[in-house]
Design an enzyme around this catalytic site. Structure first.
Site, PDB file in Angstrom:
ATOM      1  N   SER A   1       0.857  -1.191   0.000  1.00  0.00           N
ATOM      2  CA  SER A   1       0.000   0.000   0.000  1.00  0.00           C
ATOM      3  C   SER A   1       0.885   1.229   0.000  1.00  0.00           C
ATOM      4  CB  SER A   1      -0.901   0.013   1.241  1.00  0.00           C
ATOM      5  OG  SER A   1      -1.580   1.255   1.351  1.00  0.00           O
TER       6      SER A   1
ATOM      7  N   TYR B   1      -1.775   0.930  10.490  1.00  0.00           N
ATOM      8  CA  TYR B   1      -1.761   0.346   9.142  1.00  0.00           C
ATOM      9  C   TYR B   1      -0.501   0.753   8.380  1.00  0.00           C
ATOM     10  CZ  TYR B   1      -3.379  -1.026   4.498  1.00  0.00           C
ATOM     11  OH  TYR B   1      -3.490  -1.595   3.241  1.00  0.00           O
TER      12      TYR B   1
END
Length: 247
Positions: A131, A144
């Site tokens: 990501s 995250y």
């Protein structure tokens, strides 16, 4: 002629499901792995693949996946993962951070460990779905961002360690993807908050866009390694720069 084997984790939804379909179209026999048995069985039946119930945080499940994949694997797409919560560091639920680390980092490492002999035998490719959160921090993203940064370091180390082996090590880092479950899970089932992530954004990435990127990296000539591919929608110049039409 037998088809080359591709293993896709997290195949029950989202990018993993789209990737399994795309790889099947490329001629792979896809081993669809995820926790939700009924979903991966339906997907495997659809694409003439194989289904394996697998929670990548359970050692016995990962061992069973490696056994099911067999002695030669051409491709591993380590996609299982996800985000939980958007709390600040001060308010974060650390158990949720542990859950993210177990899945996004340790689960990826365990899957690679288990399948590596078969990948070497098959002159294969390892692709992780990272990501852009692993490249830059943002408020409410420490958990995250941290696990995706750790996964990125895992892949960078692995590439150095395997340089003398016939295995490619690739990383796909998407920006904003309109996934069917990612934001819903992140906001713990709050559909309104999940929908707000994409509100006003013209043409966010689709799950199929990322599947196309994975297929590209997997089918390049053997001497070509896509170390890292960062892909965003045109409306997203950076993690902090996203154009919304209603803004």
């Amino acid at each position: 002629m037998s088809r080359p084997i591709a293993v896709v984790t997290g195949a029950s939804s989202g990018i993993g499901r789209a990737t399994a379909r795309r790889l099947a179209a490329e001629g792979f026999e896809v081993v669809c792995a995820a926790r939700r048995t009924e979903r991966v069985e339906a997907l495997a039946a659809e694409i003439d693949g194989r289904a394996v119930t697998c929670d990548v945080t359970r050692a016995e499940d990962v061992a069973a996946l490696a056994a099911a994949a067999g002695g030669e694997v051409k491709l591993l797409v380590a996609n299982a993962g996800g985000a939980i919560g958007t709390e600040t560091v001060a308010d974060a639920a650390l158990d949720e951070w542990r859950t993210m680390y177990e899945t996004n980092v340790l689960g990826v490492a365990a899957t690679i460990q288990a399948l590596l002999p078969a990948l070497i035998a098959g002159r294969g490719t390892i692709i992780t779905v990272g990501s852009v959160a692993g490249l830059v921090a943002y408020e409410g993203g420490a958990g995250y961002c941290g696990v995706k940064a750790a996964a990125r370091m895992l892949m960078m180390s692995l590439r150095l360690e395997l340089v003398e082996e016939p295995v490619r090590v690739c990383e796909i880092d998407p920006g904003l993807v309109a996934s069917d479950e990612f934001s819903l899970v992140r906001f713990r089932g709050d559909a309104d908050k999940a929908a707000a992530v994409y509100a006003g954004v013209r043409a966010p990435l689709t799950q199929e866009d990322i599947a196309d990127c994975i297929a590209f990296a997997a089918t390049c000539p053997e001497h070509v390694n896509i170390d890292q591919l960062v892909v965003r929608p045109r409306a997203q110049a950076a993690a902090h720069k996203l154009v919304r039409e209603d803004a």
